[in-house]
Design a protein around this motif. Sequence first.
Motif, PDB file in Angstrom:
ATOM      1  N   LEU A   1       0.870  -1.176   0.000  1.00 51.15           N
ATOM      2  CA  LEU A   1       0.000   0.000   0.000  1.00 51.15           C
ATOM      3  C   LEU A   1       0.903   1.221   0.000  1.00 51.15           C
ATOM      4  N   ALA A   2       0.825   2.004  -1.069  1.00 49.69           N
ATOM      5  CA  ALA A   2       1.743   3.137  -1.231  1.00 49.69           C
ATOM      6  C   ALA A   2       0.952   4.397  -1.536  1.00 49.69           C
ATOM      7  N   GLU A   3       1.151   5.418  -0.691  1.00 53.33           N
ATOM      8  CA  GLU A   3       0.469   6.701  -0.901  1.00 53.33           C
ATOM      9  C   GLU A   3       1.336   7.649  -1.724  1.00 53.33           C
ATOM     10  N   GLY A   4       0.653   8.673  -2.320  1.00 54.61           N
ATOM     11  CA  GLY A   4       1.368   9.745  -2.997  1.00 54.61           C
ATOM     12  C   GLY A   4       2.026   9.320  -4.286  1.00 54.61           C
ATOM     13  N   LEU A   5       1.400   8.421  -5.026  1.00 56.52           N
ATOM     14  CA  LEU A   5       1.986   7.925  -6.267  1.00 56.52           C
ATOM     15  C   LEU A   5       1.424   8.646  -7.489  1.00 56.52           C
ATOM     16  N   THR A   6       2.203   8.602  -8.566  1.00 60.55           N
ATOM     17  CA  THR A   6       1.740   9.005  -9.893  1.00 60.55           C
ATOM     18  C   THR A   6       1.888   7.779 -10.803  1.00 60.55           C
TER      19      THR A   6
END
Length: 362
Positions: free
Chosen positions: A294-299
């Motif tokens: 689970l990874a936040e702040g992705l593009t």
Amino acid sequence: LIIMKRSFQPTSPTRILAIDDDADVLSAYQAIFSMGTAETTIANTLDKLLGTPQTECKTEPPPPLSSLFELSTINSGEKGFQMLTEASREGRPYSVVYLDMRIPPGWDGLKTAEMIRSVDQTVRIILITAYSDYSMTAIRSRIGVDFHFLNKPVDKKELLQLTQMLVDQWNQFNELQFYREQLENQVSDLRNQVAEMDEAEKKLNQLARTDALTGVCNRLVLEERFKEAQIRVNRSPKMLGILLLDLDKFKEVNDTEGHHVGDAFLIETAKRLVQEVRQSDVVIRLGGDEFCILAEGLTEDGVTILIQRLRMSLESSFIFEDKNYLIHCSIGYTLALSGTETLETLMKQADQSMYEEKRRKR
């Protein structure tokens, strides 16, 4: 409910220390505490100390004072201080000190009292004198206010009444100290127990949220962290990413090499995933050979770079039991474009992405 483990037992007999340079006075003290009682007299022996003779008690006499009090006598302040210090060290302290104000040569009564107070704050001091060598202010400035005066010649009844009152005070003070120490010890024990319970609860919570084999988080943490991340997605132009990963041909590894080798694959995979993600990302073992990140702040570009980095790390060989092994995996992903997607929906999308990759490899 706090229950005291032990009850207070007063020191018996109570110890009294008489310090006087006059041998006759010390003999008079000894006569009182070895032969007499609180209601009887030894008038002929005690004239020097007692003043007015007492009438003999006609009723059945009470127990002799020697059964209630243990008297020690000494003829100098220095030696008296030594005796008191040793008694305290041995755990058999004196409760009352009779102290003559004039004890030539060496320390006088006030100096002796001052030294006694420096090592024992609880002993009751009776200053006995026929003179006024020091003002009350001078005495209080050196030994405080906790002392009593008796003038010579000393009245036996007054001496015994004052002694009994001070012994009672001393016992009451020590009883309070005893129960206070017990209470403090029990409070300390309770605090330690609470701290141990808190620590045990933390460990249980950690165990409940941790995969036992690999040490990474489990599905419970995924659900918690997703809810928190979902709120933040709405406040950021960047997206929340879910990556799914499983090991290719893992069943064959288990069947041909043994489950212990399969476990080594899982442990090594988890270790490398943790090394490659950011501290804010969460690595989760879903079960079997399936992992989730689970990874936040992705593009879009950011998730592509992350997947490439993960592949490079995982596909490097590792050694287990003197053999080289390679980890092969399939990775799928999805990005939450808003904060409205459910975890179930995103997991299905990532799962479809992962199986599309598996199909391409066949």
